[in-house]
Design a protein around this motif. Structure first.
Motif, short mmCIF file in Angstrom:
data_model
loop_
_atom_site.label_atom_id
_atom_site.label_comp_id
_atom_site.label_asym_id
_atom_site.label_seq_id
_atom_site.Cartn_x
_atom_site.Cartn_y
_atom_site.Cartn_z
N TYR A 109 0.81 -1.22 0.00
CA TYR A 109 0.00 0.00 0.00
C TYR A 109 0.85 1.27 0.00
CZ TYR A 109 -3.47 -3.48 1.24
OH TYR A 109 -4.27 -4.59 1.23
N ALA A 110 2.14 1.16 -0.30
CA ALA A 110 3.03 2.33 -0.32
C ALA A 110 2.44 3.41 -1.22
CB ALA A 110 4.42 1.93 -0.81
N GLY A 111 2.44 4.64 -0.73
CA GLY A 111 1.88 5.75 -1.48
C GLY A 111 0.44 6.04 -1.14
N SER A 112 -0.20 5.15 -0.42
CA SER A 112 -1.58 5.36 0.00
C SER A 112 -1.60 5.86 1.44
CB SER A 112 -2.37 4.05 -0.09
OG SER A 112 -2.43 3.59 -1.42
N SER A 113 -2.75 6.41 1.83
CA SER A 113 -2.89 6.86 3.22
C SER A 113 -4.30 6.59 3.71
CB SER A 113 -2.58 8.35 3.34
OG SER A 113 -3.58 9.13 2.72
N VAL A 114 -4.43 6.60 5.03
CA VAL A 114 -5.71 6.43 5.70
C VAL A 114 -5.86 7.60 6.67
CG1 VAL A 114 -7.04 4.96 7.27
CG2 VAL A 114 -5.60 3.91 5.53
N THR A 115 -7.03 8.24 6.67
CA THR A 115 -7.28 9.35 7.56
C THR A 115 -8.06 8.86 8.78
OG1 THR A 115 -7.31 10.89 5.71
CG2 THR A 115 -8.32 11.65 7.76
N VAL A 116 -7.53 9.18 9.97
CA VAL A 116 -8.08 8.69 11.23
C VAL A 116 -8.50 9.88 12.10
CG1 VAL A 116 -7.55 7.38 13.33
CG2 VAL A 116 -6.60 6.64 11.13
N VAL A 117 -9.68 9.79 12.67
CA VAL A 117 -10.18 10.83 13.58
C VAL A 117 -10.90 10.12 14.72
CG1 VAL A 117 -11.76 12.78 13.85
CG2 VAL A 117 -10.52 12.49 11.72
N GLY A 118 -10.70 10.61 15.94
CA GLY A 118 -11.47 10.03 17.03
C GLY A 118 -11.00 10.41 18.40
N ARG A 119 -11.69 9.85 19.38
CA ARG A 119 -11.43 10.08 20.80
C ARG A 119 -10.51 8.99 21.32
NH1 ARG A 119 -14.23 7.89 25.24
NH2 ARG A 119 -14.06 9.16 27.13
N ASP A 120 -9.48 9.42 22.00
CA ASP A 120 -8.53 8.48 22.60
C ASP A 120 -8.58 8.64 24.11
OD1 ASP A 120 -6.44 6.87 23.38
OD2 ASP A 120 -4.88 8.05 22.41
N ASP A 121 -9.32 7.76 24.76
CA ASP A 121 -9.36 7.72 26.23
C ASP A 121 -8.14 6.93 26.68
OD1 ASP A 121 -9.78 7.28 28.92
OD2 ASP A 121 -11.79 6.45 28.70
N ILE A 122 -7.05 7.63 26.94
CA ILE A 122 -5.78 6.94 27.16
C ILE A 122 -5.76 6.09 28.42
CG2 ILE A 122 -4.46 8.56 25.76
CD1 ILE A 122 -3.46 9.89 28.24
N GLY A 123 -6.80 6.20 29.25
CA GLY A 123 -6.90 5.33 30.42
C GLY A 123 -7.46 3.96 30.08
N ALA A 124 -8.09 3.81 28.91
CA ALA A 124 -8.66 2.53 28.51
C ALA A 124 -7.58 1.65 27.89
CB ALA A 124 -9.79 2.75 27.49
N SER A 125 -7.72 0.34 28.06
CA SER A 125 -6.69 -0.56 27.53
C SER A 125 -6.69 -0.60 26.00
CB SER A 125 -6.86 -1.97 28.11
OG SER A 125 -8.13 -2.48 27.78
N VAL A 126 -7.88 -0.57 25.39
CA VAL A 126 -8.00 -0.55 23.93
C VAL A 126 -8.95 0.58 23.57
CG1 VAL A 126 -8.71 -1.82 21.86
CG2 VAL A 126 -7.64 -3.04 23.76
N ARG A 127 -8.53 1.38 22.59
CA ARG A 127 -9.36 2.50 22.14
C ARG A 127 -9.73 2.30 20.68
NH1 ARG A 127 -4.67 2.82 24.95
NH2 ARG A 127 -3.76 4.62 23.95
N GLU A 128 -10.90 2.82 20.29
CA GLU A 128 -11.37 2.72 18.92
C GLU A 128 -11.52 4.11 18.32
OE1 GLU A 128 -15.26 1.19 16.42
OE2 GLU A 128 -14.75 0.18 18.29
N LEU A 129 -10.92 4.30 17.15
CA LEU A 129 -11.02 5.55 16.41
C LEU A 129 -11.58 5.24 15.03
CD1 LEU A 129 -8.31 5.71 18.36
CD2 LEU A 129 -8.18 7.95 17.34
N SER A 130 -12.04 6.25 14.32
CA SER A 130 -12.68 6.07 13.02
C SER A 130 -11.73 6.32 11.86
CB SER A 130 -13.85 7.04 12.88
OG SER A 130 -14.79 6.85 13.90
N VAL A 131 -11.85 5.48 10.84
CA VAL A 131 -11.21 5.76 9.55
C VAL A 131 -12.27 6.51 8.75
CG1 VAL A 131 -10.36 4.77 7.39
CG2 VAL A 131 -9.68 3.76 9.58
N VAL A 132 -11.93 7.74 8.35
CA VAL A 132 -12.92 8.60 7.68
C VAL A 132 -12.56 8.92 6.24
CG1 VAL A 132 -13.68 9.62 9.86
CG2 VAL A 132 -11.85 10.72 8.57
N GLY A 133 -11.51 8.32 5.74
CA GLY A 133 -11.11 8.56 4.35
C GLY A 133 -9.73 8.03 4.08
N GLY A 134 -9.23 8.36 2.92
CA GLY A 134 -7.89 7.92 2.56
C GLY A 134 -7.55 8.36 1.16
#
Length: 166
Positions: A109-134
């Motif tokens: 996938y060299a040359g491609s990108s993914v755009t990520v936006v979201g809330r990071d609750d750094i106290g949680a063990s696993v966090r989920e953010l959204s892929v909103v484009g690329g």
């Protein structure tokens, strides 16, 4: 004259129907796995705090150009960069608003990108953010990122990212 205008209009419609919408690559469905090295200290930091919030950390803004590697070791092969920023967005808990582009520089996938936006609750063990484009093979991508902190040497951290692109 009227028949000429009608002919021109019909010809334009025929061309649009024949050509169709602008072609674009179909977003590739993929599971990407790598490690993000968020380094704010040392001789070559990849993240820089550009704004101090008015109280505590609230409002602190950090701009990043973090290295992405194949394993959690910084010396492992680089697969890309995480470029963007995060803001301490909570007056209470350590919660961040993250906006970044995952720019891939090696592999299929060299040359491609993914755009990520979201809330990071750094106290949680696993966090989920959204892929909103690329871009590139991930143009118009949608999906999500699961990330967790692998190591923390405040303020530096290594995060494990699992990116699921649909």
């Amino acid at each position: 004259m009227a028949s000429c205008k009608l002919y021109s209009a019909l010809l334009a419609v025929a061309v649009v129907l024949t050509v169709g919408p602008a072609s674009r690559p179909v977003s590739a469905a993929a599971h990407l796995h790598f490690y993000m090295h968020d380094v704010l200290t040392g001789s070559a930091p990849m993240a820089v705090q550009v704004l101090n919030g008015p109280r505590g950390h609230f409002g602190d803004t950090i701009v990043i150009d973090d290295v992405l590697t194949a394993s959690e070791s910084r010396s492992s092969s680089m697969v890309g960069r995480a470029q963007g920023h995060y803001i301490w967005a909570s007056t209470g808990n350590p919660e961040l608003l993250v906006t970044m582009n995952v720019v891939l520089t090696s592999g299929p996938y060299a040359g491609s990108s993914v755009t990520v936006v979201g809330r990071d609750d750094i106290g949680a063990s696993v966090r989920e953010l959204s892929v909103v484009g690329g871009t590139g093979q991930f143009r118009m991508a949608r999906g999500y990122v699961l990330w967790k902190t692998v190591s923390l040497d405040h303020p530096n951290a290594v995060l494990e990212l699992d990116v699921y692109v649909m």
